[in-house]
Design a protein around this motif. Structure first.
Motif, PDB file in Angstrom:
ATOM      1  N   ILE A   1     -15.153   9.297  -2.840  1.00 18.00           N
ATOM      2  CA  ILE A   1     -15.500  10.123  -3.998  1.00 18.00           C
ATOM      3  C   ILE A   1     -17.003  10.375  -4.019  1.00 18.00           C
ATOM      4  CG2 ILE A   1     -15.463  10.278  -6.526  1.00 18.00           C
ATOM      5  CD1 ILE A   1     -13.181   8.139  -6.431  1.00 18.00           C
ATOM      6  N   VAL A   2     -17.373  11.654  -4.118  1.00 21.56           N
ATOM      7  CA  VAL A   2     -18.764  12.023  -4.398  1.00 21.56           C
ATOM      8  C   VAL A   2     -18.738  12.742  -5.737  1.00 21.56           C
ATOM      9  CG1 VAL A   2     -20.776  13.346  -3.658  1.00 21.56           C
ATOM     10  CG2 VAL A   2     -19.377  12.145  -1.962  1.00 21.56           C
ATOM     11  N   PRO A   3     -19.101  12.056  -6.824  1.00 20.73           N
ATOM     12  CA  PRO A   3     -18.896  12.608  -8.164  1.00 20.73           C
ATOM     13  C   PRO A   3     -19.861  13.733  -8.502  1.00 20.73           C
ATOM     14  CG  PRO A   3     -20.026  10.488  -8.285  1.00 20.73           C
ATOM     15  CD  PRO A   3     -19.643  10.689  -6.851  1.00 20.73           C
ATOM     16  N   SER A   4     -19.302  14.808  -9.097  1.00 23.86           N
ATOM     17  CA  SER A   4     -20.152  15.912  -9.570  1.00 23.86           C
ATOM     18  C   SER A   4     -19.490  16.617 -10.746  1.00 23.86           C
ATOM     19  CB  SER A   4     -20.414  16.911  -8.439  1.00 23.86           C
ATOM     20  OG  SER A   4     -19.203  17.484  -7.971  1.00 23.86           O
TER      21      SER A   4
ATOM     22  N   ASP B   1     -15.265   9.293 -14.500  1.00 25.46           N
ATOM     23  CA  ASP B   1     -14.923   7.932 -14.917  1.00 25.46           C
ATOM     24  C   ASP B   1     -14.370   7.077 -13.788  1.00 25.46           C
ATOM     25  OD1 ASP B   1     -15.383   7.578 -17.921  1.00 25.46           O
ATOM     26  OD2 ASP B   1     -14.486   9.560 -17.787  1.00 25.46           O
ATOM     27  N   MET B   2     -13.682   7.695 -12.830  1.00 21.18           N
ATOM     28  CA  MET B   2     -13.187   6.900 -11.706  1.00 21.18           C
ATOM     29  C   MET B   2     -14.349   6.392 -10.874  1.00 21.18           C
ATOM     30  SD  MET B   2     -10.235   5.849 -10.900  1.00 21.18           S
ATOM     31  CE  MET B   2      -9.954   4.530  -9.715  1.00 21.18           C
ATOM     32  N   ALA B   3     -15.333   7.255 -10.613  1.00 20.75           N
ATOM     33  CA  ALA B   3     -16.527   6.825  -9.885  1.00 20.75           C
ATOM     34  C   ALA B   3     -17.244   5.718 -10.654  1.00 20.75           C
ATOM     35  CB  ALA B   3     -17.460   8.009  -9.654  1.00 20.75           C
TER      36      ALA B   3
ATOM     37  N   SER C   1     -18.131   1.820  -9.437  1.00 26.07           N
ATOM     38  CA  SER C   1     -19.571   1.603  -9.228  1.00 26.07           C
ATOM     39  C   SER C   1     -20.155   2.529  -8.165  1.00 26.07           C
ATOM     40  CB  SER C   1     -19.859   0.141  -8.874  1.00 26.07           C
ATOM     41  OG  SER C   1     -19.455  -0.720  -9.915  1.00 26.07           O
ATOM     42  N   ILE C   2     -19.622   3.745  -8.083  1.00 28.54           N
ATOM     43  CA  ILE C   2     -20.186   4.775  -7.207  1.00 28.54           C
ATOM     44  C   ILE C   2     -21.311   5.473  -7.968  1.00 28.54           C
ATOM     45  CG2 ILE C   2     -19.679   6.972  -6.069  1.00 28.54           C
ATOM     46  CD1 ILE C   2     -16.803   5.915  -5.651  1.00 28.54           C
TER      47      ILE C   2
END
Length: 300
Positions: A90-93, A98-100, A104-105
């Motif tokens: 996952i690369v959050p944007s 919330d999953m990231a 702890s991403i």
């Protein structure tokens, strides 16, 4: 390919062609290719076509699927990966992420998130749980939280609104639903035990937060084989407004009107309520939710 390179499928949010998320996909693909990984980049005009394209790409058994976007993209990945052992990166944007957050991403720092991902590609994946949803006419999957109450009513109203655009639409929908606030009559079956409840909200949580950091289930664990089922019993509007900010710290669970059960199998029944999971519209109730323990591998 070298021994350290990986075959990676990258699925990019079709809604991220502009705004803050528009550069994440290209940066992710460029970095992975620059490190010598073999990358299949998927961009489609909508989520349905992207899901189909992702499933087709996964039939080639890549080393990982990476999604760029928010919790909706995570949900697409979780759905596409069912029945496989391919890990999810996952690369959050997105707006929620919330999953990231639960994994702890890094959030709000694309470079840090990509760095964490590339390091995780060379480690064994983390094994976590997922939820399977069955409803009239279909089934779905989720990794974060399924909600069926006040928040779902706000989502449903906002999705029907044509004006205004953007986040302000949700604020207006929230104010309208707050003015109409009333308890919902639920029938819950938790591991075979039936509960009849009047409540404002029911959340079936695998992860601790939703809605961009609202810790609705602060003690939930991604790998304990159990859902935290959170109920908020009837409150007046003023009491609701007082308890609402406490959700961001997770301290609302100390209120006697907030009840938390733990279960592996959950059925939710109520009239006029639509379930949402990972922020995505699922179906009108009733829904049956099954814990898929250890069924998801993540690069985190």
């Amino acid at each position: 390919m070298t021994s350290s390179s990986r075959r990676v499928v990258v699925a990019i949010n079709p809604a991220a062609s502009f705004g803050l998320g528009s550069e994440v996909g290209p940066a992710l693909v460029t970095t992975l290719r620059g490190l010598g990984h073999e990358v299949t980049s998927l961009t489609e005009p909508d989520f349905a076509q992207l899901l189909d394209a992702t499933r087709a790409a996964l039939r080639e058994k890549p080393d990982a699927l990476v999604v760029g976007g928010g919790d909706g993209m995570v949900n697409l990945g979780v759905t596409a990966l069912e029945g496989t052992r391919i890990p999810l990166g996952i690369v959050p944007s997105g707006t929620g992420n919330d999953m990231a957050r639960g994994l702890s991403i890094p959030i709000g720092d694309t470079e840090a998130a990509i760095t964490a991902l590339t390091a995780a590609l060379h480690r064994p994946p983390r094994v976590i749980d997922a939820g399977r949803i069955a409803f009239d006419g279909g089934r779905a999957r989720f990794a974060c939280i399924l909600a069926a109450g006040f928040d779902a009513l706000v989502n449903e109203r906002a999705n029907r609104m044509r004006w205004p655009r953007g986040r302000s639409r949700y604020t207006i929908a929230l104010l309208i639903e707050l003015a109409r606030l009333r308890p919902i009559e639920y029938r819950l079956t938790l591991d075979g035990v039936e509960h009849v409840e009047r409540a404002l909200l029911v959340a079936v949580a695998n992860n601790l937060s939703f809605g961009g950091g609202m810790k609705v289930a602060p003690d939930a664990s991604l790998d304990d084989g159990l859902f935290d089922v959170v109920l908020v019993r009837p409150l007046g509007r003023l009491a609701f407004l007082r308890i609402y900010p406490r959700v961001f710290a997770g301290t609302h669970v100390t209120d006697s009107r907030v009840v938390v059960h733990r279960a592996r199998e959950v059925r939710i029944e109520a009239a006029g309520v639509v379930a949402y999971a990972d922020g995505e519209r699922i179906a009108p109730l009733p829904v049956d939710i099954h814990m898929q323990e250890g069924s998801l591998r993540v690069l985190a």
